[in-house]
Design a protein around this motif. Structure first.
Motif, PDB file in Angstrom:
ATOM      1  N   TRP A  53      -0.609  -3.468  -6.335  1.00  0.00           N
ATOM      2  CA  TRP A  53       0.799  -3.292  -5.948  1.00  0.00           C
ATOM      3  C   TRP A  53       0.932  -3.641  -4.460  1.00  0.00           C
ATOM      4  O   TRP A  53       0.067  -3.283  -3.654  1.00  0.00           O
ATOM      5  CB  TRP A  53       1.233  -1.855  -6.223  1.00  0.00           C
ATOM      6  CG  TRP A  53       2.710  -1.689  -6.435  1.00  0.00           C
ATOM      7  CD1 TRP A  53       3.558  -0.936  -5.692  1.00  0.00           C
ATOM      8  CD2 TRP A  53       3.507  -2.273  -7.470  1.00  0.00           C
ATOM      9  NE1 TRP A  53       4.834  -1.016  -6.190  1.00  0.00           N
ATOM     10  CE2 TRP A  53       4.836  -1.835  -7.287  1.00  0.00           C
ATOM     11  CE3 TRP A  53       3.231  -3.130  -8.538  1.00  0.00           C
ATOM     12  CZ2 TRP A  53       5.882  -2.212  -8.109  1.00  0.00           C
ATOM     13  CZ3 TRP A  53       4.266  -3.509  -9.364  1.00  0.00           C
ATOM     14  CH2 TRP A  53       5.575  -3.059  -9.151  1.00  0.00           C
ATOM     15  N   LYS A  91       5.842   2.991  -5.089  1.00  0.00           N
ATOM     16  CA  LYS A  91       6.125   2.263  -6.328  1.00  0.00           C
ATOM     17  C   LYS A  91       7.547   2.548  -6.822  1.00  0.00           C
ATOM     18  O   LYS A  91       7.864   2.331  -7.985  1.00  0.00           O
ATOM     19  CB  LYS A  91       5.109   2.634  -7.407  1.00  0.00           C
ATOM     20  CG  LYS A  91       3.702   2.130  -7.107  1.00  0.00           C
ATOM     21  CD  LYS A  91       2.775   2.334  -8.290  1.00  0.00           C
ATOM     22  CE  LYS A  91       1.390   1.763  -7.992  1.00  0.00           C
ATOM     23  NZ  LYS A  91       0.480   1.888  -9.138  1.00  0.00           N
ATOM     24  N   PRO A 118      -1.549  -8.835  -3.328  1.00  0.00           N
ATOM     25  CA  PRO A 118      -2.007  -8.184  -4.562  1.00  0.00           C
ATOM     26  C   PRO A 118      -3.270  -8.815  -5.143  1.00  0.00           C
ATOM     27  O   PRO A 118      -3.965  -8.209  -5.956  1.00  0.00           O
ATOM     28  CB  PRO A 118      -0.822  -8.385  -5.507  1.00  0.00           C
ATOM     29  CG  PRO A 118      -0.210  -9.656  -5.046  1.00  0.00           C
ATOM     30  CD  PRO A 118      -0.358  -9.659  -3.557  1.00  0.00           C
ATOM     31  N   THR A 135       6.192  -5.335 -13.087  1.00  0.00           N
ATOM     32  CA  THR A 135       5.687  -4.040 -13.562  1.00  0.00           C
ATOM     33  C   THR A 135       4.609  -4.204 -14.619  1.00  0.00           C
ATOM     34  O   THR A 135       3.985  -3.224 -15.013  1.00  0.00           O
ATOM     35  CB  THR A 135       6.835  -3.173 -14.128  1.00  0.00           C
ATOM     36  OG1 THR A 135       7.459  -3.841 -15.229  1.00  0.00           O
ATOM     37  CG2 THR A 135       7.882  -2.881 -13.053  1.00  0.00           C
ATOM     38  N   MET A 183       1.535  -2.759 -13.142  1.00  0.00           N
ATOM     39  CA  MET A 183       1.468  -1.336 -12.749  1.00  0.00           C
ATOM     40  C   MET A 183       0.472  -0.583 -13.623  1.00  0.00           C
ATOM     41  O   MET A 183       0.308  -0.899 -14.793  1.00  0.00           O
ATOM     42  CB  MET A 183       2.851  -0.694 -12.880  1.00  0.00           C
ATOM     43  CG  MET A 183       3.852  -1.195 -11.851  1.00  0.00           C
ATOM     44  SD  MET A 183       5.478  -0.433 -12.024  1.00  0.00           S
ATOM     45  CE  MET A 183       5.122   1.237 -11.495  1.00  0.00           C
TER      46      MET A 183
END
Length: 273
Positions: free
Chosen positions: A151, A156, A192, A270, A273
């Motif tokens: 991330w 978040k 990332p 996402t 995630m």
């Protein structure tokens, strides 16, 4: 005349009894199948089956049968296309299926879904369809590379999701190719995944932008920055600080706009995630 009046009163009484027992419901403005189902203690799936509906979206003035016998009362469509403000929980109530089953059938790591996504409602699905159901465009898979993405900032908290939305400045319905992440001014932005900086400069609407090429067709973008900390052509490592968040371009306040693309087609961030 008396006979006619008696017949009329009897017919009227039957209608009243039928309505009071909840057999039928005339849809009013603001009604949803969910609210009607909860009020009448029936499932959305049953209402859909009884009225031969192929979508849970209804129009005011529609007369719905709420109770009755039907062979298909326990059936449900094979899939549902996500519309604005829908959630997995809402689908679970509509179709009488648990959130856990929905996630299993669609290979979802969490409850995040986006507008336009096809969600399968039973176990009879194609593995190829499941692999592509959370991506935009055909044959985009959640590869080991994408699964390894970190991330980009420590928080978040998402303030604007991936997919269709009303633009906060123009007020128009647009497609949001990434997610907006809440942050304070000058919050560190981390790469990332390793890669090469292909752009570090100003871009219309985005303000100050950094773009990273991660290889295998993957690219990530970071917009509305306050400071660049990398240059075009620079090799960077996963976890390296590449910029500081800001409020440049078309922005209503400090935040980070974060995009991931596969062969230039946006993917919901996402997924990582």
């Amino acid at each position: 005349m008396n006979i006619f009046k008696k017949l009329l009163i009897s017919a009227f009484s039957i209608v009243i009894i039928g309505c009071s027992s909840g057999e039928y419901h005339k849809v009013k403005k603001g009604d949803t199948l969910y609210s009607i189902a909860v009020k009448n203690k029936v499932s959305v799936t049953e209402i859909m089956a009884l009225n031969n509906l192929n979508t849970p979206h209804i129009n005011a003035g529609t007369k719905l049968l709420l109770k009755g016998e039907t062979e298909s009362s326990n059936s449900r469509p094979s899939y549902h296309i996500i519309k604005q403000e829908e959630t997995l929980y809402r689908l679970s109530v509509w179709y009488d299926i648990s959130v856990e089953q929905l996630r299993k059938y669609n290979n979802l790591p969490n409850n995040t879904i986006y507008v336009g996504q096809k969600i399968y409602l039973n176990s009879k699905y194609s593995k190829d369809n499941i692999q592509t159901s959370r991506s935009v465009g055909k044959n985009l898979y959640i590869s080991p590379t994408l699964k390894s993405f970190k991330w980009p900032i420590k928080t978040k908290e998402i303030t604007s999701n991936f997919g269709t939305r009303i633009h906060p400045i123009t007020g128009r319905k647009t497609t949001h190719d990434g997610v907006d992440l809440r942050s304070k001014m000058n919050t560190p932005v981390y790469a990332p995944y390793s890669g090469t900086i292909t752009y570090s400069g100003w871009m219309r609407g985005y303000g100050k932008v950094v773009i990273i090429n991660h290889g295998n067709g993957y690219e990530s973008r970071y917009a509305h920055l306050n400071r660049w900390l990398v240059k075009k052509g620079q090799k960077i490592s996963k976890g390296q600080i590449i910029a500081k968040t800001g409020n440049t371009g078309l922005s209503t306040g400090p935040h980070l706009h974060y995009e991931i693309r596969k062969n230039n087609k946006p993917i919901d961030p996402t997924n990582t995630m």
